[in-house]
Design an enzyme around this catalytic site. Structure first.
Site, mmCIF file in Angstrom:
data_model
loop_
_atom_site.group_PDB
_atom_site.id
_atom_site.type_symbol
_atom_site.label_atom_id
_atom_site.label_comp_id
_atom_site.label_asym_id
_atom_site.label_seq_id
_atom_site.Cartn_x
_atom_site.Cartn_y
_atom_site.Cartn_z
ATOM 1 N N CYS A 1 0.838 -1.305 0.011
ATOM 2 C CA CYS A 1 -0.049 0.264 -0.086
ATOM 3 C C CYS A 1 0.874 1.094 -0.019
ATOM 4 C CB CYS A 1 -1.105 -0.140 1.213
ATOM 5 S SG CYS A 1 -2.157 1.476 1.089
ATOM 6 N N CYS B 1 -0.728 4.375 2.148
ATOM 7 C CA CYS B 1 -0.476 3.833 3.584
ATOM 8 C C CYS B 1 0.958 3.919 3.892
ATOM 9 C CB CYS B 1 -0.801 2.465 3.653
ATOM 10 S SG CYS B 1 -2.293 1.817 3.038
ATOM 11 N N ASP B 2 1.947 3.655 3.116
ATOM 12 C CA ASP B 2 3.177 3.662 3.679
ATOM 13 C C ASP B 2 4.345 4.427 2.940
ATOM 14 O OD1 ASP B 2 2.404 1.802 5.587
ATOM 15 O OD2 ASP B 2 2.598 0.008 4.266
#
Ligand code: FAD
Ligand code: NAP
Length: 309
Positions: A133, A136-137
């Protein structure tokens, strides 16, 4: 007869349960085969769920959700759903243990699962440098180097996203042509921050207690290359968890697109009256907790609207 059966107890299912019961629906059961919380409980760092200044683990984020969401009468049944089918005006939910339950409305919130690439070190460093992701990251690698694996639309789009944040992106693909759409390929080719590593496979992702240190990449002639990027993003396809919608003849209970994602409108309604879908399983899902929760709320409000008419 249930007023509403919710299949899946991740952010979408839990929020759907909260809104449905707080909005007055009486017999609402959420079927979740594991602990409620969903796939985000596997994540070690979340910093894009609004309302929390501190970086949280997925467990920390989700820990209070079941308590809050069940405060108004939502029941959780620890059970795997095998299948949902139409039974006259209603639906029949068949559990893996063979039990059958009737429900007037269904919200399917079973999520999606990223495919693993099967590389040495992938499982060991999952969540510690290996990610599925970028939204997300990606920020954890601001001004650092990252590797991206895959040659489809997701890999190339996420490589472009990461190139906005990171110092450099190595895009590793096992062939020399891409599955992604030509326009996306062109944008990748034109991006100075993306280095293409083609005709190459990843032999190993390596690191230590602090996380990933890099990866060993092999080209088709057998030459090895050590790419010392601390972030490794894998985009080799997604499995949409749509199995509960499969019917005996192999068809789906409602319309899905060519990738198996459930087609819904802005009220999370499928083309079957009384059947809704929310979260990662639906078309165009941004695959974020905040969006899945929002979908769950929308779907529950749509059920209430239907029941009031
Ligand atoms: P899920 O969370 O996948 O929940 C589906 C639930 O359904 C699961 O609990 C599953 O057990 C259950 N289920 C499935 N099939 C059945 C069945 N047949 N019977 C009963 N139960 C069933 N998002 C962010 O916003 N920020 C982040 O930083 C972030 N980081 C992530 C890191 C990782 C490692 C992963 C994997 C995901 C991350 N995401 C992040 C994405 C986020 O987790 C998802 O978008 C979100 O969880 C989707 O919610 P959902 O409710 O649709 O599905
Ligand atoms: P995908 O199209 O299936 O692509 C997966 C990629 O990963 C392929 O390039 C494949 O290589 C590679 N791959 C698979 N297994 C691998 C392994 N074990 N090791 C190394 N590489 C591996 O998946 P996706 O990119 O997630 O897309 C899924 C679907 O959603 C696609 O149909 C896509 O078009 C669609 N999508 C559309 C958009 C958009 O329209 N904007 C955005 C995202 C996704 P090969 O090419 O060699 O098989």
């Amino acid at each position: 007869m249930l007023d509403l059966a919710i299949i899946g107890g991740g952010p979408a299912g839990l929020t759907a349960g909260l809104y449905a019961t707080r909005g007055g629906l009486k017999n609402v059961v959420m079927y979740e085969m594991g602990l409620p919380g969903g796939q985000i409980t596997q994540s070690s760092e979340i910093e894009n769920y609004p309302g929390f200044e501190k970086v949280l683990t997925g467990m920390e984020l989700m820990e209070p959700w079941p308590k809050q969401c069940m405060r108004f009468g939502l029941k959780h049944e620890l059970a795997e759903v095998k299948n949902v089918s139409k039974m006259d005006e209603n639906f029949q939910v068949t559990l893996a243990n063979g039990d059958k339950v009737l429900a007037k409305n269904i919200i399917v919130c079973t999520g999606s699962t990223p495919k693993r690439a099967g590389i040495k070190g992938e499982d060991e460093f999952y969540g510690k440098g290996v990610s599925n992701c970028a939204t997300c990251d990606g920020f954890f690698y601001k001004d650092k180097e990252v590797s991206v694996l895959g040659g489809g639309d997701t890999a190339l789009e996420e490589a472009l996203y990461l190139a906005n944040i990171c110092k450099k992106v190595y895009l590793i693909h096992r062939r020399d042509s891409f599955r992604a759409s030509p326009h996306t390929v062109k944008r990748v080719m034109e991006n100075d921050k993306i280095e293409l590593v083609l005709n190459s496979t990843v032999k190993e992702i390596y690191g230590d207690e602090s996380g990933v240190n890099g990866s060993i990449v092999v080209d088709k002639d057998g030459n090895e290359r050590d790419i010392k990027a601390p972030g490794f993003f894998i985009f080799v396809g997604m499995n949409v968890n749509n199995g509960v919608l499969k019917q005996e003849d192999g068809s789906f209970l409602c319309k899905v697109n060519e990738w198996g994602e459930v087609i819904v409108d802005l009220k999370m309604r499928t083309d079957v009256e009384g059947l809704f879908a929310a979260g990662d399983i639906r078309i165009e899902a941004p695959k974020q907790v905040v969006c899945a929760a929002g979908d769950g709320a929308v779907a529950a409000l749509s059920v209430i609207e239907r029941e009031n008419h």
